[in-house]
Scaffold this motif. Structure first.
Motif, PDB file in Angstrom:
ATOM      1  N   ALA A   1       0.835  -1.209   0.000  1.00 17.84           N
ATOM      2  CA  ALA A   1       0.000   0.000   0.000  1.00 17.84           C
ATOM      3  C   ALA A   1       0.867   1.256   0.000  1.00 17.84           C
ATOM      4  N   THR A   2       1.971   1.217   0.737  1.00 18.03           N
ATOM      5  CA  THR A   2       2.857   2.380   0.802  1.00 18.03           C
ATOM      6  C   THR A   2       3.533   2.639  -0.531  1.00 18.03           C
ATOM      7  N   ILE A   3       4.099   1.596  -1.129  1.00 19.33           N
ATOM      8  CA  ILE A   3       4.810   1.809  -2.396  1.00 19.33           C
ATOM      9  C   ILE A   3       3.824   2.176  -3.507  1.00 19.33           C
ATOM     10  N   SER A   4       2.604   1.630  -3.463  1.00 15.73           N
ATOM     11  CA  SER A   4       1.599   1.997  -4.463  1.00 15.73           C
ATOM     12  C   SER A   4       1.198   3.460  -4.333  1.00 15.73           C
ATOM     13  N   GLY A   5       0.965   3.884  -3.102  1.00 17.10           N
ATOM     14  CA  GLY A   5       0.607   5.284  -2.869  1.00 17.10           C
ATOM     15  C   GLY A   5       1.718   6.234  -3.266  1.00 17.10           C
TER      16      GLY A   5
ATOM     17  N   TYR B   1       4.010   5.627  -5.503  1.00 14.13           N
ATOM     18  CA  TYR B   1       4.125   5.600  -6.962  1.00 14.13           C
ATOM     19  C   TYR B   1       3.083   6.497  -7.616  1.00 14.13           C
ATOM     20  N   VAL B   2       1.853   6.409  -7.139  1.00 12.12           N
ATOM     21  CA  VAL B   2       0.790   7.254  -7.695  1.00 12.12           C
ATOM     22  C   VAL B   2       1.121   8.727  -7.459  1.00 12.12           C
ATOM     23  N   ALA B   3       1.618   9.039  -6.271  1.00  5.00           N
ATOM     24  CA  ALA B   3       1.994  10.429  -5.980  1.00  5.00           C
ATOM     25  C   ALA B   3       3.123  10.898  -6.884  1.00  5.00           C
ATOM     26  N   ALA B   4       4.101  10.032  -7.130  1.00  5.74           N
ATOM     27  CA  ALA B   4       5.223  10.399  -8.003  1.00  5.74           C
ATOM     28  C   ALA B   4       4.776  10.555  -9.454  1.00  5.74           C
ATOM     29  N   GLU B   5       3.853   9.694  -9.884  1.00  9.17           N
ATOM     30  CA  GLU B   5       3.342   9.777 -11.261  1.00  9.17           C
ATOM     31  C   GLU B   5       2.538  11.054 -11.475  1.00  9.17           C
ATOM     32  N   ARG B   6       1.765  11.436 -10.500  1.00 10.48           N
ATOM     33  CA  ARG B   6       0.900  12.611 -10.648  1.00 10.48           C
ATOM     34  C   ARG B   6       1.666  13.916 -10.576  1.00 10.48           C
ATOM     35  N   SER B   7       2.774  13.927  -9.869  1.00  7.84           N
ATOM     36  CA  SER B   7       3.568  15.157  -9.801  1.00  7.84           C
ATOM     37  C   SER B   7       4.651  15.066 -10.870  1.00  7.84           C
TER      38      SER B   7
ATOM     39  N   SER C   1      11.086   9.398 -19.978  1.00 13.73           N
ATOM     40  CA  SER C   1       9.772   9.303 -20.600  1.00 13.73           C
ATOM     41  C   SER C   1       9.063   8.003 -20.235  1.00 13.73           C
ATOM     42  N   ARG C   2       9.729   7.138 -19.486  1.00 21.51           N
ATOM     43  CA  ARG C   2       9.123   5.879 -19.041  1.00 21.51           C
ATOM     44  C   ARG C   2       8.718   6.003 -17.577  1.00 21.51           C
ATOM     45  N   GLY C   3       8.254   4.914 -17.003  1.00 24.20           N
ATOM     46  CA  GLY C   3       7.813   4.919 -15.612  1.00 24.20           C
ATOM     47  C   GLY C   3       8.906   4.684 -14.601  1.00 24.20           C
ATOM     48  N   GLY C   4      10.127   4.475 -15.026  1.00 26.11           N
ATOM     49  CA  GLY C   4      11.228   4.151 -14.128  1.00 26.11           C
ATOM     50  C   GLY C   4      11.504   5.171 -13.041  1.00 26.11           C
ATOM     51  N   PRO C   5      11.581   6.454 -13.372  1.00 25.71           N
ATOM     52  CA  PRO C   5      11.859   7.441 -12.325  1.00 25.71           C
ATOM     53  C   PRO C   5      10.785   7.477 -11.239  1.00 25.71           C
ATOM     54  N   SER C   6       9.546   7.299 -11.617  1.00 25.16           N
ATOM     55  CA  SER C   6       8.477   7.297 -10.621  1.00 25.16           C
ATOM     56  C   SER C   6       8.599   6.103  -9.693  1.00 25.16           C
ATOM     57  N   LEU C   7       8.974   4.958 -10.237  1.00 24.07           N
ATOM     58  CA  LEU C   7       9.154   3.770  -9.413  1.00 24.07           C
ATOM     59  C   LEU C   7      10.340   3.945  -8.473  1.00 24.07           C
ATOM     60  N   LEU C   8      11.404   4.548  -8.956  1.00 23.10           N
ATOM     61  CA  LEU C   8      12.572   4.799  -8.114  1.00 23.10           C
ATOM     62  C   LEU C   8      12.220   5.764  -6.986  1.00 23.10           C
TER      63      LEU C   8
ATOM     64  N   ALA D   1       9.247   6.249  -5.759  1.00 24.07           N
ATOM     65  CA  ALA D   1       8.338   5.526  -4.860  1.00 24.07           C
ATOM     66  C   ALA D   1       9.116   4.594  -3.933  1.00 24.07           C
ATOM     67  N   PHE D   2      10.130   3.918  -4.463  1.00 25.98           N
ATOM     68  CA  PHE D   2      10.940   3.011  -3.656  1.00 25.98           C
ATOM     69  C   PHE D   2      11.692   3.773  -2.569  1.00 25.98           C
ATOM     70  N   ILE D   3      12.289   4.903  -2.933  1.00 29.16           N
ATOM     71  CA  ILE D   3      13.033   5.707  -1.962  1.00 29.16           C
ATOM     72  C   ILE D   3      12.093   6.248  -0.886  1.00 29.16           C
ATOM     73  N   CYS D   4      10.929   6.729  -1.294  1.00 29.63           N
ATOM     74  CA  CYS D   4       9.960   7.242  -0.315  1.00 29.63           C
ATOM     75  C   CYS D   4       9.467   6.137   0.609  1.00 29.63           C
ATOM     76  N   THR D   5       9.261   4.944   0.066  1.00 29.42           N
ATOM     77  CA  THR D   5       8.811   3.820   0.880  1.00 29.42           C
ATOM     78  C   THR D   5       9.863   3.453   1.919  1.00 29.42           C
ATOM     79  N   LYS D   6      11.118   3.455   1.508  1.00 29.14           N
ATOM     80  CA  LYS D   6      12.197   3.180   2.459  1.00 29.14           C
ATOM     81  C   LYS D   6      12.265   4.270   3.522  1.00 29.14           C
ATOM     82  N   ALA D   7      12.054   5.498   3.130  1.00 26.14           N
ATOM     83  CA  ALA D   7      12.088   6.604   4.087  1.00 26.14           C
ATOM     84  C   ALA D   7      10.922   6.540   5.067  1.00 26.14           C
ATOM     85  N   LEU D   8       9.842   5.903   4.676  1.00 29.82           N
ATOM     86  CA  LEU D   8       8.663   5.815   5.534  1.00 29.82           C
ATOM     87  C   LEU D   8       8.678   4.607   6.468  1.00 29.82           C
ATOM     88  N   LEU D   9       9.803   3.928   6.591  1.00 34.05           N
ATOM     89  CA  LEU D   9       9.907   2.792   7.494  1.00 34.05           C
ATOM     90  C   LEU D   9       9.531   3.154   8.926  1.00 34.05           C
TER      91      LEU D   9
END
Length: 117
Positions: free
Chosen positions: A28-32, A34-40, A75-82, A84-92
């Motif tokens: 749920a954290t990484i999905s949220g 990712y969506v936040a990173a994609e939208r901004s 132009s791909r989804g890679g930066p948003s996933l990266l 999201a991963f960093i934010c998820t780790k920070a939210l531990l």
């Protein structure tokens, strides 16, 4: 008792239920994130501002062979996933107490459902 010791104790006591809750909170954290990173979509503008990406390379989207590697990745989804991963780790520090709080009620509900079946 330290947070790590409490989490170990939780996993010993609740087993697979604790693992499932932890993975659910993580998903749920990484999905949220990712969506936040994609939208901004301001990441490209920020990289252009600091000279890490040229505006011309992003404008050449019609021919991907003329773009550089970094612009192609942007132009791909890679930066948003990266991100999201960093934010998820920070939210531990938020995810661990949440897992500790949610696991006992989830285990209780699962035990009640198993007993009624």
């Amino acid at each position: 008792m330290s947070s790590t010791a409490r989490i170990r104790e939780l996993f010993k006591k609740y087993g697979y239920t604790a693992v499932g809750v932890h993975l659910g909170v993580y998903a749920a954290t990484i999905s949220g994130c990712y969506v936040a990173a994609e939208r901004s979509s301001g990441l490209e503008k920020l990289l252009i501002k600091y000279g890490l990406l040229s505006d011309e390379s992003l404008k050449a989207d019609k021919d991907s062979k003329q773009r550089g590697w970094f612009a192609d990745q942007m132009s791909r989804g890679g930066p948003s996933l990266l991100i999201a991963f960093i934010c998820t780790k920070a939210l531990l520090p938020v995810r661990a107490p949440l897992t500790l709080a949610i696991t006992p009620p989830v285990a209780r509900i699962l035990r009640q459902r198993a007993a009624s079946t």
